[in-house]
Design an enzyme around this catalytic site. Structure first.
Site, PDB file in Angstrom:
ATOM      1  CG  HIS A  84       0.252  -0.997  -1.517  1.00 18.78           C
ATOM      2  ND1 HIS A  84      -0.814  -1.775  -1.876  1.00 18.78           N
ATOM      3  CD2 HIS A  84       0.143   0.146  -2.243  1.00 18.78           C
ATOM      4  CE1 HIS A  84      -1.552  -1.139  -2.771  1.00 18.78           C
ATOM      5  NE2 HIS A  84      -0.995   0.041  -3.013  1.00 18.78           N
ATOM      6  CG  ASP A 163     -11.040   1.895  -0.779  1.00 19.83           C
ATOM      7  OD1 ASP A 163     -10.836   3.027  -1.247  1.00 19.83           O
ATOM      8  OD2 ASP A 163     -10.639   0.861  -1.322  1.00 19.83           O
ATOM      9  NE  ARG A 170     -10.775   8.350  -5.225  1.00 19.33           N
ATOM     10  CZ  ARG A 170      -9.708   7.584  -4.973  1.00 19.33           C
ATOM     11  NH1 ARG A 170      -9.815   6.529  -4.191  1.00 19.33           N
ATOM     12  NH2 ARG A 170      -8.547   7.893  -5.480  1.00 19.33           N
ATOM     13  CB  SER A 185      -8.109   4.548  -1.684  1.00 22.05           C
ATOM     14  OG  SER A 185      -8.315   3.358  -2.362  1.00 22.05           O
ATOM     15  CE  LYS A 189      -7.605  -0.384  -0.952  1.00 21.56           C
ATOM     16  NZ  LYS A 189      -7.890  -0.118  -2.338  1.00 21.56           N
TER      17      LYS A 189
HETATM   18  N1  URA Z   1      -5.095   2.068  -5.540  1.00 20.05           N
HETATM   19  C1  URA Z   1      -6.030   2.067  -4.562  1.00 20.05           C
HETATM   20  O1  URA Z   1      -6.198   1.081  -3.836  1.00 20.05           O
HETATM   21  N2  URA Z   1      -6.765   3.188  -4.412  1.00 20.05           N
HETATM   22  C2  URA Z   1      -6.617   4.300  -5.172  1.00 20.05           C
HETATM   23  O2  URA Z   1      -7.306   5.282  -4.955  1.00 20.05           O
HETATM   24  C3  URA Z   1      -5.641   4.267  -6.192  1.00 20.05           C
HETATM   25  C4  URA Z   1      -4.874   3.136  -6.354  1.00 20.05           C
END
Ligand code: URA
Length: 439
Positions: A84, A163, A170, A185, A189
């Site tokens: 990621h 999320d 947010r 967050s 995922k």
């Molecule tokens: N990327 C994400 O998936 N979540 C965040 O909070 C910030 C960057």
């Protein structure tokens, strides 16, 4: 039963929340029993007061379990791993790292995002390939990974719904910039994907979400320890994001550049730095997932790049997801409007401001400022030079490109020229890897 207000009060006072409190609050929010105003208040309290590693791990777990999690048992018999990136300018490394890791025998189900704001989304870039289906159901994702060892697809609605709802809040309440919230967050995922090994590219610099090394270090540590707390394995590299990665910033042009990076011989060509970084990430995945020494994994990755098997894996994935690379080549050959900028002095390219390049690409239509903005897949910036190159007066610095509208190019060109700093002496070399964490 806890009251939502008592949990908000406790965090506002800077005290650590218990596991049950975090679970009840987030489950209540996901079920629609806790209103957005209370979730926003807790997010702000977390932003200001932080969370311990244990609280963050609890938050990750409850957010991950708010939706479906993918089980690869009986689907693939290879180690499941993913990488990621926190997002960079010209960041097309997923098109090299993931196929390379798959060519080395890993299963790589990679859930990727769309771009919003400065940095482009991997999903949008893939959609520059005609026919490419980026939105897969969990069953389709499993079928593609079982067949080819790799899929790059957008997160389905079933994955981490907490999320999606929390991120929307947010975004409008000034609570994005919080290490525990970002960690929860991302990990909710990525862990729902079912990967046993996760490697993170935490970008740091002008063109990144994290502007300085201390912030990037804290996020990298938090991501790695969050994964380890879930009983899986992880490592992170903090990497420089002051300059754009490679020569291309856009969508179709980045996919085209990724194909150049995958071509045999690219490790010693003009993209050697980012090809080398891709090998480093793929090697980390292979080393951790298969338990082999990092040097051996590096040698294996380099061999798979040199013999064309990583490129073949990329092509296999594109075909399995409905993409047509011949039609992509025809799309690239379509007439576009172009505008070239030139250096007004001679010297060395001291820096190329990634943030400014990204803003220019965005203004050309390569990204989106609002979720429903349309993307011009042919829009983008093609750099002619990179940091450290020597330039003469009048030498090309970059070309701006767009499907139509030459006036927009001229306006954007006036901005793009400001991204280049030219100095009389060469800048000192700067490594792409700033820090290694976890391995
Ligand atoms: N990327 C994400 O998936 N979540 C965040 O909070 C910030 C960057």
């Amino acid at each position: 039963m806890f009251s939502a207000k008592s949990i908000i009060d406790k965090k506002r006072e800077g005290r650590a929340l218990g596991s049950a409190e975090i679970r009840e609050f987030i489950s209540g929010f996901t079920a629609g029993e806790i209103p957005d105003c209370q979730m926003s208040a807790l997010a702000m309290a977390i932003c200001c007061r932080g969370m311990t590693a244990r609280e963050t791990a609890d938050l990750v777990e409850v957010m991950m379990n708010s939706g479906a999690t993918i089980d690869w048992k009986g689907v693939v018999d290879r180690p499941v791993a993913d990488k990621h990136s926190t997002g960079g300018v010209g960041d097309k490394l997923s098109f090299v790292i993931q196929p390379l890791a798959a060519a080395c025998g890993l299963a790589v189900p990679s859930l990727v995002g769309r771009g919003l704001g400065l940095t482009g989304g991997t999903a949008d870039k893939l959609e520059a390939i005609p026919g490419f289906k980026v939105s897969l159901s969990i069953d389709e994702l499993k079928r593609v990974v079982a067949e080819t060892g790799i899929a790059l697809a957008t997160q389905t609605a079933e994955i981490a719904p907490a999320d999606r709802r929390l991120y929307a809040l947010r975004d409008v309440t000034g609570t994005v910039a919080s290490i525990p919230l970002i960690t929860a967050s991302i990990l909710s995922k990525k862990l729902a994907e079912g990967a046993e090994t996760l490697v993170f590219d935490v970008k740091c610099g002008r063109g990144a979400f994290m502007k300085d090394a201390a912030e990037a270090h804290a996020l990298a540590e938090s991501l790695v320890s969050g994964v380890c707390a879930s009983g899986r394995r992880a490592a992170a590299l903090v990497t420089d994001m002051d300059e754009p990665l490679g020569f291309s910033v856009g969508n179709a042009c980045e996919v085209a550049e990724a194909l150049e990076m995958l071509a045999p011989g690219a490790e010693s060509g003009p993209l050697a730095d980012i090809v080398g970084l891709s090998v480093e990430f793929a090697a980390l995945m292979v080393s951790i997932a298969r338990g082999v020494p990092l040097d051996d994994a590096r040698a294996e990755c380099s061999a798979h790049l040199a013999d064309g098997s990583a490129l073949a894996k990329f092509r296999e994935m594109v075909a399995a997801q409905g993409g047509d690379l011949d039609a992509f080549a025809r799309r690239l050959a379509r007439p576009t409007v172009k505008y070239r900028i030139q250096s007004v002095r001679s010297g060395y390219v001291e820096s190329i401001d990634a943030d400014r390049v990204a803003r220019v690409a965005l203004s050309l239509g390569a990204g989106r400022e609002k979720p429903d903005d349309r993307i011009d897949h042919l829009a983008g910036v093609r750099l002619a030079v990179r940091r450290g190159d020597r330039v003469a007066i009048g030498a090309p610095l970059a070309t701006l490109e767009k499907g139509s509208d030459p006036d927009a190019l001229e306006r954007a060109a006036a901005e793009l020229i400001k991204a280049f700093a030219i100095s009389p002496t060469p800048p000192p070399p700067k490594p792409l890897v700033v820090e290694r964490i976890g391995c």
